[in-house]
Design an enzyme around this catalytic site. Structure first.
Site, PDB file in Angstrom:
ATOM      1  N   ASN A 127       0.592  -1.127   0.269  1.00 45.88           N
ATOM      2  CA  ASN A 127       0.149   0.051   0.071  1.00 45.88           C
ATOM      3  C   ASN A 127       0.911   1.228  -0.081  1.00 45.88           C
ATOM      4  O   ASN A 127       2.167   1.230   0.364  1.00 45.88           O
ATOM      5  CB  ASN A 127      -0.847   0.065   1.204  1.00 45.88           C
ATOM      6  N   HIS A 131       0.884   5.238   1.485  1.00 43.88           N
ATOM      7  CA  HIS A 131       0.326   6.058   2.270  1.00 43.88           C
ATOM      8  C   HIS A 131       0.720   7.418   2.383  1.00 43.88           C
ATOM      9  O   HIS A 131       2.043   7.516   2.334  1.00 43.88           O
ATOM     10  CB  HIS A 131       0.248   5.419   3.810  1.00 43.88           C
ATOM     11  N   SER A 144       4.841   6.784   2.234  1.00 49.08           N
ATOM     12  CA  SER A 144       5.437   5.701   2.785  1.00 49.08           C
ATOM     13  C   SER A 144       4.962   4.386   1.964  1.00 49.08           C
ATOM     14  O   SER A 144       3.470   4.398   1.708  1.00 49.08           O
ATOM     15  CB  SER A 144       4.966   5.071   4.187  1.00 49.08           C
ATOM     16  N   ASP A 181      -2.651   0.694   7.992  1.00 47.83           N
ATOM     17  CA  ASP A 181      -1.442   1.477   7.831  1.00 47.83           C
ATOM     18  C   ASP A 181      -0.470   1.257   8.860  1.00 47.83           C
ATOM     19  O   ASP A 181       0.393   1.803   9.124  1.00 47.83           O
ATOM     20  CB  ASP A 181      -1.615   2.733   7.843  1.00 47.83           C
TER      21      ASP A 181
HETATM   22  C1  GRF Z   1      -2.793   8.787  -2.694  1.00 46.95           C
HETATM   23  O1  GRF Z   1      -2.530   9.804  -1.991  1.00 46.95           O
HETATM   24  C2  GRF Z   1      -2.302   7.667  -1.508  1.00 46.95           C
HETATM   25  O2  GRF Z   1      -1.192   7.893  -0.840  1.00 46.95           O
HETATM   26  C3  GRF Z   1      -3.709   7.291  -0.824  1.00 46.95           C
HETATM   27  O3  GRF Z   1      -4.708   7.613  -1.874  1.00 46.95           O
HETATM   28  C4  GRF Z   1      -4.229   8.453  -2.781  1.00 46.95           C
HETATM   29  C5  GRF Z   1      -4.543   7.783  -4.221  1.00 46.95           C
HETATM   30  O4  GRF Z   1      -4.440   8.480  -5.034  1.00 46.95           O
HETATM   31  N1  GRF Z   1      -3.552   5.990  -0.560  1.00 46.95           N
HETATM   32  P1  GRF Z   1      -4.389   8.011  -6.749  1.00 46.95           P
HETATM   33  O5  GRF Z   1      -5.978   7.173  -6.607  1.00 46.95           O
HETATM   34  O6  GRF Z   1      -3.194   6.846  -6.834  1.00 46.95           O
HETATM   35  O7  GRF Z   1      -4.158   9.179  -7.509  1.00 46.95           O
END
Ligand code: GRF
Length: 202
Positions: A109, A111, A138, A147
């Site tokens: 994932n 984050h 991260s 997370d």
């Molecule tokens: C990103 O900020 C990511 O860190 C979080 O959700 C957002 C997703 O953005 N988990 P995208 O759909 O990849 O543009």
């Protein structure tokens, strides 16, 4: 070669960064399937443009029932625990512990904070309100918490006095697009080893 499944809910910019890196032969992995729980997610248009199979699996039923639908789709596209990697890229659902156990250490994932700071939703807002001088993003292994899994890579950005949620999010996002493909590449090349909470990159 491993098969990659990417789960999205919206914009899909991290998914796009990963798929672009694959198309440029930077990551030796087969982009097997994109799954979105949102039928009009922008990321679905990107997947179509890039010729990657995509399925919409709208949120329904209990968590276990929903997870079973995702597992079935991954299996159909051969994104298995043995030869697959699952990347969450803005996927707004939480996977159940059985799913996570089945794909132990095979789900990543991204984050938008320097974990363990500011987990959960609205991390950029949390960082601003806290008064953090540095934030970032991260890439981590997904475990059964939110997370909380072992961190693979992080990138920092300075938080400026004039930053808004939008400007900080933009700065962090541009780093996300760098480190997520890098982490997927490390995984695909078998360079990641996990001992306890530590991720050792060879
Ligand atoms: C990103 O900020 C990511 O860190 C979080 O959700 C957002 C997703 O953005 N988990 P995208 O759909 O990849 O543009």
């Amino acid at each position: 070669m491993l098969n990659l499944g990417i789960l999205i809910s919206g914009r899909g910019s991290n998914m796009e960064a990963i798929l672009d890196a694959i198309k440029k032969d930077k990551i030796p992995i087969n982009p097997a399937l994109i799954i979105s729980d949102v039928s009009d997610a922008r990321g679905l248009h990107i997947a179509k443009r890039l010729g990657v199979p995509a399925e919409v699996i709208p949120s329904a039923g209990s968590r276990a029932e929903y997870d079973t639908m995702i597992l079935d789709a991954l299996r159909r596209y051969e994104v298995t625990p043995q030869n697959g990697l699952v990347c969450l890229a803005g996927f707004m659902r939480i996977l159940g512990s059985e799913f996570v156990a089945k794909y132990k250490n095979k789900i990543l994932n991204i984050h938008p904070s320097l974990l363990p700071a500011f987990p959960g939703l609205y991390s950029q807002k949390q960082a601003l309100e806290y008064g953090a001088k540095v934030s970032g993003c991260s890439v981590h292994i997904v475990d059964s918490g939110v997370d909380t899994g072992p961190v693979i890579m992080q990138a920092a950005v300075p938080v400026d006095v004039n930053d808004t949620v939008e400007s900080l999010s933009d700065k962090i996002l541009s780093k996300e697009h760098i480190i997520y493909p890098q982490a997927v590449e490390l995984f695909a090349r078998g360079k990641i080893r996990i001992t306890g909470r530590r991720v050792i990159i060879s």
